[in-house]
Structures are given as C-alpha cells and as structure tokens.
Design an enzyme around this catalytic site. Structure first.
Site, PDB file in Angstrom:
ATOM      1  N   GLY B 516      -8.635 -88.213 -13.876  1.00  0.00           N
ATOM      2  CA  GLY B 516      -9.135 -86.939 -13.380  1.00  0.00           C
ATOM      3  C   GLY B 516     -10.648 -86.993 -13.356  1.00  0.00           C
ATOM      4  O   GLY B 516     -11.329 -86.037 -13.013  1.00  0.00           O
ATOM      5  N   GLY B 518     -12.449 -89.133 -11.504  1.00  0.00           N
ATOM      6  CA  GLY B 518     -12.997 -89.413 -10.183  1.00  0.00           C
ATOM      7  C   GLY B 518     -13.157 -90.899  -9.905  1.00  0.00           C
ATOM      8  O   GLY B 518     -13.763 -91.273  -8.907  1.00  0.00           O
ATOM      9  N   ALA B 742     -25.182 -97.991 -12.485  1.00  0.00           N
ATOM     10  CA  ALA B 742     -24.493 -96.810 -13.034  1.00  0.00           C
ATOM     11  C   ALA B 742     -24.095 -97.040 -14.485  1.00  0.00           C
ATOM     12  O   ALA B 742     -23.777 -98.165 -14.881  1.00  0.00           O
ATOM     13  CB  ALA B 742     -23.250 -96.505 -12.199  1.00  0.00           C
ATOM     14  N   LYS B 743     -24.105 -95.982 -15.262  1.00  0.00           N
ATOM     15  CA  LYS B 743     -23.611 -96.013 -16.641  1.00  0.00           C
ATOM     16  C   LYS B 743     -22.615 -94.880 -16.851  1.00  0.00           C
ATOM     17  O   LYS B 743     -22.394 -94.059 -15.966  1.00  0.00           O
ATOM     18  CB  LYS B 743     -24.779 -95.880 -17.625  1.00  0.00           C
ATOM     19  CG  LYS B 743     -25.707 -97.075 -17.601  1.00  0.00           C
ATOM     20  CD  LYS B 743     -26.775 -97.004 -18.685  1.00  0.00           C
ATOM     21  CE  LYS B 743     -27.842 -95.985 -18.406  1.00  0.00           C
ATOM     22  NZ  LYS B 743     -29.050 -96.157 -19.224  1.00  0.00           N
ATOM     23  N   GLU B 747     -18.326 -88.944 -21.675  1.00  0.00           N
ATOM     24  CA  GLU B 747     -18.355 -88.512 -23.066  1.00  0.00           C
ATOM     25  C   GLU B 747     -19.683 -87.908 -23.526  1.00  0.00           C
ATOM     26  O   GLU B 747     -19.682 -86.935 -24.279  1.00  0.00           O
ATOM     27  CB  GLU B 747     -17.950 -89.677 -23.985  1.00  0.00           C
ATOM     28  CG  GLU B 747     -16.467 -89.974 -23.881  1.00  0.00           C
ATOM     29  CD  GLU B 747     -16.104 -91.339 -24.440  1.00  0.00           C
ATOM     30  OE1 GLU B 747     -16.584 -92.345 -23.881  1.00  0.00           O
ATOM     31  OE2 GLU B 747     -15.359 -91.415 -25.425  1.00  0.00           O
TER      32      GLU B 747
END
Lengths: 156, 787
Positions: B516, B518, B742-743, B747
C-alpha cells in the site's frame, strides 16, 4: 429468497444466520466489500441498502429481501468511474486500499443525504470508517471534490 | 541474446582487494553492509555488470519525480483488487482457531463435539504440527504461554460452520501463575515465563561510547526523567491470513505478507520441502506495518490442514486474534539522564531501559536512537528485555526508534526548558555531522534543512504570539517539536527483469511487495524513465516466488532504495537492446538514439518511431533486460532524517488533547513520486498521533487477559482526529546512497510524532508529559501534579 444487488436480482437459499457480507463475498463473488473486524467497528464492509449506509457484516442477508443492495462493484467500473472513485484516485485518497470500498460507499451515502457537505460534516459523517494507513486528509479532500464534481454534473 | 556492448564498469563502493591467486580479476562476489530495521547486516552481493550513472539533481527526469496517480488505484476504488482475504479456491475449507482463554497453564482439548458438527471436516491439534516453532514456541502447544495463543484449528465447509465448530471444542485449563507485565515478571518468586528465565540472556544490552561519568562530571546542568510508552498494536485492516493448496507434493500459498521469499523459506523448512516446491503469492495487501515479515502461524496452519484434509484451506485471524496474537510494539520504561553545558552542548546521554517483549520477538530496543540523533561524545545505553506471558512483539514501523524518540526527544525538550533555550536551537547546537555510533560518514544529511524549512512553514519563531488565540478560556494552546533519524538506504540482494512486449508495453518483474506504499507505482516510474516509455505502458508485477526474481522483504523502508536501482539497471539493459534493434530500423547509430514518452528519436534528425513500432517489427523477439542491486558504499551510513512541529489545544477541564497541526519536514533523498510520498508521510503522522494520544493495549494483570482486543476498544485515529498535516521533503538526490538517489521514507515520519505532540501538550499546560498515550486522565493527572 430474492436479493437485489447492484440492480441484479438473485434467487438464493439463505440460512437465517448468514450475514449479508458472507453472501456478497462468498456466494456472489463480490469481494470488493471487505471484512476487517466483523463486528461493526471499522466500516470496511459498508454497503448501501435502499440508499442508506449499512455494515454488511452486521446485516442478516435474510433481512434484505426486497431491498436494493448497492456495493462498490455497482458504483462504477474501470471504464466508467463514479465521481467519488475519480476523486479518490485524483487525490490519492488511499494507500493499501483495503478500507477504500467502504470509504467510498460511506461517502456515497453521505453525499446522497448531504450533497454539499462542509469539511466538518465529512469528518463527522465518515469517522466510522477506519483507515489504518491514515489517508484521512486526502479522503476528506476527495469527498469534497467529488461533491463539487457531482454538483457540476447535475447543473450541466 | 544480444552481446553486451559495454565492459563491466567498476562497482562503486566495492573496493575489495583482488584475490591473490587471480590478481588480474577482482572478485565478483563481495560483502556489503545493509541496514534493516535499525540492525546492520552483512550481505553477499554479486557485482552488477551495469552501474548506471547516478541521477543527480541536474539529471533531466520526466517520469521520476512526477506526481502521477497510483497505478493500482483503479483496481482499489472499484473493488477489483484481489487481496489474500479475497482468494477463494475451489473446494476450499475455512479454518477457525480456538485460542487459549488464560495467560498460563496447561490446556486439555476435547474436539469430539466439534467433529460431530455439520460441515466440519477436521481439526488440527498439537500432534499435527509438532516441531513447527514460532518465536521459540511450539505451534498449538498445550502448554499455554499467553492468552490468545492458538490451541487448535477447526476446518469446515464455510467460515460460520468452522466458527461453530471451534465454539464446540471443550478446552479445560489447568491454570498456572502468570506474569503479564514488568512488575509481575521481575518480582521475587515470579513464575518462570520462559525456561531460560524471565530476562533475555542477552540483557542488559550495554552500548557505550566515550565516558559518561566524565561527561556528567563536566556537565553544568543535569536532568533525569523517566518515560513510559505503551504496547501498541499494528491493527492492519486485513488480518494475518493465508490460503494453502497442494498439488501432489507441491504447495501453493497465498499470504498477506511483507516478504514472499521469507515466507517461502519458513514454510519449506517447517514442512521439509524444497524451495522450488513452495510457491508463495501476494498481490494486494491490506496493510502490514511490520507485523507480516515471514510465514505467519496462519500460513503454517493452512498448509498443514490442507495437506491433512486434501482440500485447499483458508486460515485467517479474526479481529480479536489480530489484536492479541499478531505482534505488537513493545512497551518501554526509559530512565534518561542528560548532561549539558549552560550553552546547551551535550556532555552525556545515559539511558537505562526496560522492555517487556512478550513471549519473544526480536530485541529492537529504544537505545539506538540515543546514539545516533544528536552529537554527544559520551553515550551509554542499557536495555533489559523481559519476557512476559503476552503475545510476542513484532517489528512495528520504525521499531525501537519510535519508542526511543519519545524518551530522548522528550528529555531534550525538558533540557531546553531547564536551560531556557529554544528546543530547536538546542538541537542545532548538538548537530551530528557524521555517524558517531559507527564512526563513519553519512551519505548525506539535510536535517538542518528540515529544521529550517519546517520551522519556517510552521511559524515556529512566532509561536508565542499565537499562544493566546484559543477558542475558549479552558482551552490552552501549545507548540512542540522533535526530530528523527532512521536507516533506509536499502541494499542488495534485489533483482528485476524488464521485458518489452511486441506492442511496446513493458513488464517490470520483481519479487517485491506493495503493502500500500506505492512500490508498484514508483518501480514503474523508474522503468518508464529509463526506457523512455509512456508510464501507462509499464506494469509492475510483484509478489510471486515462482515467477519473479528475488527481492527482499518490504521492511525497514528499503524497497525503493533496494529494488529501484535493480529496476533501473534492468530497464537500461532492455533499452540498450531496443536501441540496437531500432538503430537499423531508423538507419542511425545506436548512440544517436534517445527515447521519451514512448517515442525513439534520432538526434539531429526528424526520424522517429514509437517503441511499439520497433517491438512490433521485431515480432516475437523478446527484448529483455536483467538488473541487480549493487553494493552499498563502504564506510558510509545511509540515513533518512526529519523534523516535526506540532500545535495542540488542550482542554484543561476535560484533559482532552486536540492536535491542530503538524508540520513534517523530511530528508529521504530523491522522491520518486511526491504525491505517494506525502500520502505515506501523512499516514505515519496519523499512526504516530494514535500512539501519542489513544493507542494502548490494556491487560488485566490479575486475570492476564487482554481487555481491549477490538477496534472499538483499542482506539486508532479516525477521520475526526486528523489534524492539518503539512508534510514535505527537503533536499534532493542522495547520489552516494545509490544511483537513483532515493532513500526510505515509510518509517521515519512516525518517529518524532509522539515527542513533538507531548512537547506541545507540556507547553500548553505547563507540565511535562512522561507517559503516552496522553489520555485525558493522564493529562488531568499531570495538571493536578503541576498544581
């Protein structure tokens, strides 16, 4: 008994204890309506019965004889999406999507009763539908946007 | 297969010395570090042939970074998306679980009445699953370790019949004393919760750097506080569940899981099967949040029942099962001492924490963030993990850090008060420029930008003027802030295949999962960008161990940073092959070609063709590319950061807290899809708000039973509770981290929420909030204490 779902009549032998959601999902294959709690606490199973919102998990199927039941599958298909479905996509008003059918049906009921809701009315009217991913801010925006789209369509 | 045109490029970050016997040939398999859920692991990685140039901030990107709609949104809004909960197999039986009605003791079962009921086809008891252990416990054990533990499973033609069968199982419990909380588990003469004792054998876990005694000696101001956090429940709307079906000796399992390959390994091992004889599938999933990281008890039970009864079996937890026996975030007690100079410079951070784990799980612990978030030469954390007669913990969105941040950031806010310093200024004065706990560099750190832009957006420096603007005399307004750090650099192994169909549409194949979050969308965006294809022509296929190459669990915020580079490499290889074929068709050189939005064009010429035309001319020649994730850079920590600012109103008559507004500024490197990223950010803020204000598993200490195992009694936030959330991302690509820049971002945004809200409540009422959730009675109690 005869059950009318999304305009389609079904003649079914239903035991007295069977819930509407069990019939929809298990017997009619309409799995868009979800079960997340099974006890009327989360709203994932929201459907419309004669236009009014109901928890399909707490509704006995046998009690729906003669009533018109609407589920997410009847609201709009991929090629002809309902304004609410379009607005949910446009505002990314969903993440995992498990609560989404219930959210959209609850919104449909809300807009049927209150075509031009305020933000507070949306928040209050839909606070019975839980979303653990936390799409709430975008759901509010999507419902308000859909209300405008529907109004524009009515005016046209 | 077309020959590879380019020689293998040297892998970034992999500088292992050449093997002495083959000095001319560097090793192909090297070790690299990968951080998952705050734990660093060493993984073997095969150096990829292809190492694309990093997409830096100057890279001209069209699909990556675009606010495109979620690619599976139509399926989700029409009810067409098929979740594990929707899988119906021909002849499928339904299972219902009989659970322990006590926290400790021995159960004796009489299943004869259940077996006699109509539609009941069989039961599973201990003898059917002997040897299958989860969290160190025998499945369906007759020794009861916690209330809600599965004791037996009844399978019937329909769910209602299975439940009726389960209700007919007679359970006799020979009770034994239990210990369901810290006080009971650590008391003299406490009942033995686990055979090895009530304290984990690795406890206390002591981690230190510098000399905290010297640091405290040098301190001009010292504060000590004790903070408490509750057991929180994931409460995913789709409960744990699986459908299992056997064809001869081969097992197929549909499971609501964050890790299809982990689930496959778990099941194969438990059932004595080869990995190739177990297929695990997961398409759509109704949330996980960390609790679904391997084969669930439901999956083992479904598989064993299906084998025993010769029919497919669905076994899924009901809501009460989900709220008692599906993992949880551990409670903590954190005793914190901070030492500082008058100017705010930290001289010592000391934590003494006790964490009730339930019957097991892993030892996440609140300590690590104390070492990472702020600069301080002297840090010591001690964590004691205690077993209790409750369900085992499971990772829950930034496990450990979320709990720890409440202690650390609350203490820092208290210290700011003690020093008369702005809490934001105190953090700026203790800004860590490198990873102090591992003594190495960060790939990038833009927490300072989060501080600056978050404060600006929030109006942090004008807050005093807004304090008096409340709606009523009994309502007080307050403001607070907190920060976070989290891993999320991802890493190998992860593989992807990109293949072009003859109409020019593309399939991205990788064994990852979309919870969920993406992932399905962002991986397609990366492939479309690289191929120069139209996004609508690209489809991501996930979640099938038999048909897809390996990708790791979707945990630790690692999926985009792990799988994204593999997808990019695969798409690049496919594109290069496509260009080789198209070059001849366009009468041009390969290097003259470029593609965008589905059209291949020749530089400096009008000649173009669509990807579809090129593929169509190739007929059934399949253009395919393979890609894998390379190693992480050496001696580098790849974190994500964020800072939150909260505004609340507290009704001092009722004790009710209303969060008015949260501004959340985050640094997660390049954002592939800002819309989806903001959705995740808002969702994490809301989960954090629930943790701060409402959510707490309540147990009756005397009975040992959960008191609120429903969504009515365990309060998750509703639409009416949602504040205005202004979430955004700062900075740009982290090109040291990986070549997509990207990272992770799932969380981090839950971590600072509770301490930021607690600080705002404290600011409003003039009393610190040492415990969450900040329920009205806790707020009133603190008000009363403060006078």
């Amino acid at each position: 008994m005869r059950l009318t779902v999304n305009g389609q009549p079904y003649d079914l032998a239903i035991a007295g204890h069977e819930s509407l959601v069990a019939i929809l999902r298990g017997r009619l294959g309409l799995t868009g309506t979800k079960v997340a709690c099974g006890r009327g606490e989360c709203g994932a199973c929201t459907v419309l019965i004669d236009g009014k919102p109901a928890y399909a998990c707490l509704t006995l199927a046998a009690a729906c004889e003669g009533a018109a039941v609407s589920t997410i599958e009847g609201l709009g298909a991929a090629e002809r999406l309902h304004a609410l479905q379009q607005a949910f996509i446009a505002h990314d008003a969903l993440q995992c999507g498990f609560c989404t059918p219930g959210q959209i049906m609850a919104a449909a009921a809300l807009l049927a009763q209150t075509p031009r809701p305020t933000e507070a009315e949306v928040r209050h009217g839909m606070s019975g539908n839980l979303c653990r991913c936390g799409a709430y801010p975008k759901i509010v925006r999507a419902v308000l946007d859909a209300a405008q789209r529907l109004e524009a369509a009515r005016g046209a | 297969m077309a020959p590879r045109k380019r020689p293998p490029a040297p892998a970034r970050g992999a500088s292992a010395p050449p093997a002495p016997t083959e000095a001319h040939r560097p090793p192909r398999f090297v070790a690299t570090k990968v951080e998952i859920e705050g734990r660093e692991e060493t993984k073997i990685v095969e150096l990829p042939d292809r190492n694309p140039q990093p997409w830096d901030d100057a890279a001209e990107l069209h699909v990556v970074g675009a606010r495109v709609p979620r690619m599976d949104a139509v399926e989700k809004v029409t009810g067409g998306a098929r979740y594990t909960a929707d899988v119906l197999r021909p002849g499928m039986l339904w299972a219902a679980v009989v659970r322990a009605p006590a926290a400790a003791g021995r159960a004796t079962l009489d299943v004869s009445a259940a077996l006699a009921r109509p539609g009941v086809r069989g039961v599973l008891t201990l003898d059917d699953v002997r040897g299958i252990r989860l969290d160190g416990m025998q499945l369906l054990d007759d020794a009861i370790h916690y209330a809600g533990q599965p004791l037996c499973v009844v399978c019937a033609d329909h769910y209602a019949l299975a439940r009726a069968g389960a209700a007919a199982v007679r359970v006799t419990v020979e009770p034994a004393p239990h210990a369901v909380n810290l006080e009971q588990a650590l008391a003299d003469g406490a009942p033995r919760v686990r055979s090895r004792g009530n304290v984990s054998p690795r406890s206390p876990r002591l981690i230190q750097r510098g000399d905290v005694d010297a640091g405290l000696h040098d301190a001009e101001v010292t504060i000590t506080r004790e903070y408490r956090t509750p057991v929180a429940l994931h409460s995913a709307l789709e409960p744990h569940g699986a459908v299992a079906e056997w064809e001869g000796g081969r097992l197929s399992v549909w499971e609501s899981t964050q890790g299809i390959f982990n689930t496959r390994s778990d099941l194969a091992k438990a059932l004595g099967l080869g990995l190739s004889n177990v297929r695990v599938m997961k398409d759509y999933m109704g949330g996980g949040f960390g609790a679904k990281n391997g084969a669930s008890a439901a999956a083992y039970l479904a598989a064993v029942a299906a084998r025993k009864l010769g029919r497919p079996v669905r076994c899924a937890w009901d809501r009460e099962g989900e709220q008692t026996d599906a993992g949880n975030r551990s409670a903590t007690v954190q005793r914190v001492t901070l030492g500082a100079k008058r100017d705010g410079t930290l001289t010592a951070i000391v934590l003494d924490a006790t964490i009730p784990l339930g019957m097991g799980g892993w030892e996440a612990g609140p300590g690590r963030i104390y070492h990472e978030l702020h600069a301080c030469p002297n840090v010591r954390t001690s964590e004691t993990f205690v077993y209790t007669n409750t369900g085992p913990m499971a990772s829950f969105r930034a496990p450990g850090h979320t709990e720890g941040a409440f202690g650390l950031e609350s203490a820092l806010n208290a210290l700011a008060g003690e020093l008369g310093l702005d809490p934001l200024e105190l953090r700026r004065r203790n800004y860590a420029t490198a990873d102090q706990s591992r003594d190495r560099r960060y790939s990038a750190k833009r927490l300072d930008e989060c501080y600056r832009r978050g404060a600006e957006r929030f109006g942090w420096h004008d807050r005093a003027a807004r304090r008096a603007t409340t709606s009523a005399t009994h309502v007080r307004r307050g403001f607070g802030m907190a920060a976070c750090v989290w891993g999320g650099g991802g890493g190998p192994p992860a593989y992807a295949t990109v293949r072009l169909n003859r109409d020019g549409t593309a399939d991205v194949l990788t064994g990852a999962q979309d919870l969920g979050t993406g992932s399905r969308t962002v991986l397609a965006q990366i492939a479309a960008e690289t191929l120069g294809a139209k996004l609508a022509d690209v489809r991501t296929v996930l979640g099938d161990t038999e048909r897809l190459p390996f990708a790791s669990n979707s945990w630790g915020s690692i999926t985009t940073a792990s799988v994204g580079p593999a997808v990019r490499a695969a798409a690049e290889e496919a594109r290069d092959r496509l260009f080789e074929a198209a070059a001849a068709m366009l009468d041009a050189g390969v290097t003259e070609l470029s593609s965008r939005d589905g059209v291949i064009s020749v530089r400096g010429s009008e000649r173009t063709m669509t990807i579809g035309e090129a593929c169509n001319r190739l007929g059934d020649v399949m253009i395919m590319g393979q890609g894998s994730r390379g190693p992480n850079p050496e001696q580098t920590t790849i974190p994500a950061f964020g800072a939150h600012f909260a505004e609340v109103e507290v009704d001092v008559e009722t004790g009710r807290v209303r969060v008015v507004r949260i501004v959340a500024a985050h640094d997660s490197g390049r954002i592939i899809n800002p819309t989806l990223a903001e959705s995740q950010l808002e969702g994490a803020v809301l989960q954090g708000l629930g943790y701060a204000l409402f959510e707490e598993r309540v147990l009756d200490a005397r009975l040992g039973l959960p008191m609120n195992p429903t969504l009515h009694d365990y309060k998750v936030p509703t639409m009416a509770d949602a504040p205005a959330i202004e979430g955004f991302f700062v900075g740009g690509a982290d090109t040291v981290a990986n070549h997509t820049g990207a990272k992770g971002l799932a969380e981090p945004p839950i971590i600072p929420v509770a301490p930021a809200i607690a600080a705002a409540v404290a600011d409003a009422i003039g009393a610190e909030m040492p415990e969450i959730p900040m329920t009205p009675w806790r707020v009133l109690a603190e008000l009363k204490t403060a006078g």
